[in-house]
Design a protein around this motif. Sequence first.
Motif, PDB file in Angstrom:
ATOM      1  N   ALA A 146       0.842  -1.207   0.000  1.00  0.00           N
ATOM      2  CA  ALA A 146       0.000   0.000   0.000  1.00  0.00           C
ATOM      3  C   ALA A 146       0.869   1.246   0.000  1.00  0.00           C
ATOM      4  CB  ALA A 146      -0.882   0.002   1.259  1.00  0.00           C
ATOM      5  N   GLY A 147       0.291   2.328  -0.470  1.00  0.00           N
ATOM      6  CA  GLY A 147       0.963   3.618  -0.380  1.00  0.00           C
ATOM      7  C   GLY A 147       0.749   4.191   1.005  1.00  0.00           C
ATOM      8  N   HIS A 148       1.704   5.004   1.450  1.00  0.00           N
ATOM      9  CA  HIS A 148       1.578   5.623   2.786  1.00  0.00           C
ATOM     10  C   HIS A 148       2.237   7.000   2.794  1.00  0.00           C
ATOM     11  CE1 HIS A 148       0.110   1.939   4.658  1.00  0.00           C
ATOM     12  NE2 HIS A 148       1.053   1.284   4.038  1.00  0.00           N
ATOM     13  N   ASP A 149       1.823   7.808   3.757  1.00  0.00           N
ATOM     14  CA  ASP A 149       2.435   9.139   3.866  1.00  0.00           C
ATOM     15  C   ASP A 149       3.944   9.042   4.079  1.00  0.00           C
ATOM     16  OD1 ASP A 149      -0.581   9.942   5.489  1.00  0.00           O
ATOM     17  OD2 ASP A 149       0.086  10.828   3.593  1.00  0.00           O
ATOM     18  N   ALA A 150       4.363   7.933   4.676  1.00  0.00           N
ATOM     19  CA  ALA A 150       5.808   7.761   4.931  1.00  0.00           C
ATOM     20  C   ALA A 150       6.618   7.842   3.644  1.00  0.00           C
ATOM     21  CB  ALA A 150       6.053   6.423   5.627  1.00  0.00           C
ATOM     22  N   GLN A 151       6.017   7.427   2.527  1.00  0.00           N
ATOM     23  CA  GLN A 151       6.781   7.455   1.277  1.00  0.00           C
ATOM     24  C   GLN A 151       7.050   8.888   0.831  1.00  0.00           C
ATOM     25  OE1 GLN A 151       3.283   5.558  -0.870  1.00  0.00           O
ATOM     26  NE2 GLN A 151       4.430   6.263  -2.598  1.00  0.00           N
ATOM     27  N   MET A 152       6.182   9.803   1.268  1.00  0.00           N
ATOM     28  CA  MET A 152       6.418  11.210   0.944  1.00  0.00           C
ATOM     29  C   MET A 152       7.444  11.809   1.914  1.00  0.00           C
ATOM     30  SD  MET A 152       4.709  11.402  -1.614  1.00  0.00           S
ATOM     31  CE  MET A 152       3.417  10.527  -2.408  1.00  0.00           C
ATOM     32  N   LEU A 153       7.302  11.477   3.184  1.00  0.00           N
ATOM     33  CA  LEU A 153       8.249  12.018   4.187  1.00  0.00           C
ATOM     34  C   LEU A 153       9.673  11.534   3.883  1.00  0.00           C
ATOM     35  CD1 LEU A 153       7.462  13.836   6.682  1.00  0.00           C
ATOM     36  CD2 LEU A 153       5.544  12.741   5.513  1.00  0.00           C
ATOM     37  N   ALA A 154       9.773  10.347   3.279  1.00  0.00           N
ATOM     38  CA  ALA A 154      11.097   9.785   2.952  1.00  0.00           C
ATOM     39  C   ALA A 154      11.852  10.670   1.960  1.00  0.00           C
ATOM     40  CB  ALA A 154      10.948   8.379   2.387  1.00  0.00           C
ATOM     41  N   ARG A 155      11.116  11.585   1.279  1.00  0.00           N
ATOM     42  CA  ARG A 155      11.775  12.516   0.349  1.00  0.00           C
ATOM     43  C   ARG A 155      12.576  13.569   1.103  1.00  0.00           C
ATOM     44  NH1 ARG A 155       8.049  14.325  -4.243  1.00  0.00           N
ATOM     45  NH2 ARG A 155       6.993  12.471  -4.918  1.00  0.00           N
ATOM     46  N   VAL A 156      12.181  13.841   2.357  1.00  0.00           N
ATOM     47  CA  VAL A 156      12.792  14.991   3.050  1.00  0.00           C
ATOM     48  C   VAL A 156      13.452  14.638   4.370  1.00  0.00           C
ATOM     49  CG1 VAL A 156      11.205  16.661   1.996  1.00  0.00           C
ATOM     50  CG2 VAL A 156      10.588  15.584   4.185  1.00  0.00           C
ATOM     51  N   CYS A 157      13.259  13.401   4.844  1.00  0.00           N
ATOM     52  CA  CYS A 157      13.894  13.044   6.123  1.00  0.00           C
ATOM     53  C   CYS A 157      14.020  11.532   6.235  1.00  0.00           C
ATOM     54  CB  CYS A 157      13.063  13.602   7.281  1.00  0.00           C
ATOM     55  SG  CYS A 157      11.481  12.781   7.548  1.00  0.00           S
ATOM     56  N   LYS A 158      14.664  11.088   7.303  1.00  0.00           N
ATOM     57  CA  LYS A 158      14.782   9.634   7.543  1.00  0.00           C
ATOM     58  C   LYS A 158      13.397   9.123   7.920  1.00  0.00           C
ATOM     59  CE  LYS A 158      18.327   8.351  10.050  1.00  0.00           C
ATOM     60  NZ  LYS A 158      19.462   8.265  10.995  1.00  0.00           N
ATOM     61  N   ALA A 159      12.937   8.104   7.246  1.00  0.00           N
ATOM     62  CA  ALA A 159      11.567   7.620   7.491  1.00  0.00           C
ATOM     63  C   ALA A 159      11.560   6.102   7.565  1.00  0.00           C
ATOM     64  CB  ALA A 159      10.636   8.097   6.388  1.00  0.00           C
ATOM     65  N   ALA A 160      10.662   5.597   8.386  1.00  0.00           N
ATOM     66  CA  ALA A 160      10.490   4.137   8.467  1.00  0.00           C
ATOM     67  C   ALA A 160       9.071   3.832   8.907  1.00  0.00           C
ATOM     68  CB  ALA A 160      11.482   3.528   9.454  1.00  0.00           C
ATOM     69  N   MET A 161       8.655   2.578   8.660  1.00  0.00           N
ATOM     70  CA  MET A 161       7.305   2.155   9.018  1.00  0.00           C
ATOM     71  C   MET A 161       7.346   0.875   9.828  1.00  0.00           C
ATOM     72  SD  MET A 161       4.880   2.850   5.732  1.00  0.00           S
ATOM     73  CE  MET A 161       3.425   2.799   6.810  1.00  0.00           C
TER      74      MET A 161
END
Length: 422
Positions: free
Chosen positions: A363-378
């Motif tokens: 699935a798509g998640h907001d985390a994939q957008m945040l990963a553009r600008v910062c360290k992100a994980a789910m």
Amino acid sequence: MSVGTPGNTRLEIDETLLLKQIELLGKVGIDPSGGRTRLALSEQDKMARDLLQQWMKELALDVKIDPLGNIFGILYGEGDSCANALMIGSHIDTVINAGPLDGVYGVLSGLAVARAFREAGMRPIRPLIVAAFTNEEGVRFQPDMMGSLFFTGGIFLDDALAAKGSDGVLLGDALRRIGYAGGTDPSLVLPAEYLELHVEQGPVLDSIKIDIGVVEHLQGISWKQIEISGTANHAGTTPVSMRHDAGYAAAKIIVFLRELACASENTRTTVGSLRFLPDAINVIPSKAVFTVDMRDPDEGRLVDGEEKLLAFLRELQMEEGVGISVETLARFKPVRFDSELAAAVEDAARIRGFSSMRIVSGAGHDAQMLARVCKAAMIFVPSQDGISHNPAEHTTDEQLLRGARVLLDVASERLGHTGSSL
Ligand code: HGY
Ligand code: MN
Ligand code: MN
């Protein structure tokens, strides 16, 4: 359940309250069939937003709203800025006739982490921001993940506000109507790290009885709207050889997409919305309008699938004597999450004695957008029988709480605390 922190104060998720809030927010927009619908910027979405704000204010979080209605609840650290913040977020809008957990679980678990600091009388060293992003689902307005896409600079505000909904309403009008056009400059709440806790929405963890999914990768998404223009004609008098049947052409495309998915390694294709015009039993459809959702973890294969589809459409136009136009509604490349954050999730699960595995998000998640600008994980928890975007979506309380405990452990480790009471 608690986690030790220096100075012997223990941070604890108020698990009863978390489950209660998930139940209450999950009920907003519920209908007699047991499903709930909170399309982005609808009255139901507003009710959920108002409830979330109320709960944020009860925790004395500093509530900010940006120009696209993204909601942020801030628990400041040592300073009174958001510099070096950890953000925990997700969404509270839903698809049509949705389940109780998609998005809600992640936002309220973030709130539960903030509450753990409050109830321990502790202040984090770094600020914690709890976020609910606008229009993650993309059912009424496209593209999906629009709020986090705007927040991370992926779409201009004017373009987002000009998006026309499936009901013909402009997004900006809907946003103003529910009173969520905020004034906070997103750059003031941009985090250094982002965590999102979510139900898997797929069958993997449930089928092999794993407690925690450590999401390291999220697949690419291609959304298109296809419009076929044929010729309306009499259903009884028109021989097949004279037909330019938009309905039949649409059916051929749907079958083509299923065959493309079956022949591929990981490509998934879905036609979720389809309309015929004039929509009459005895009239050959003159128009068919439908959506194509195509996804693959590999960008090259996704591009290949898109190219195969377009080649098929060109051929079909000739064969059936119809016109075919294609509009791209959303297009996001696959995303890899931060390996250090993912390792922290894995460690937290192990220390808690929970089984875990590395997993790709379908699935798509907001985390994939945040990963553009910062360290992100789910962090994922199991979905019973892999069901989601369906009222039958279910995860047991214990599974939900395991995810929240892992989130608390990772977050509190990264936030630290000063030991001073708030
Ligand atoms: O479509 C998705 O994957 C997400 O639920 N918006
Ligand atoms: Mn979701
Ligand atoms: Mn969803």
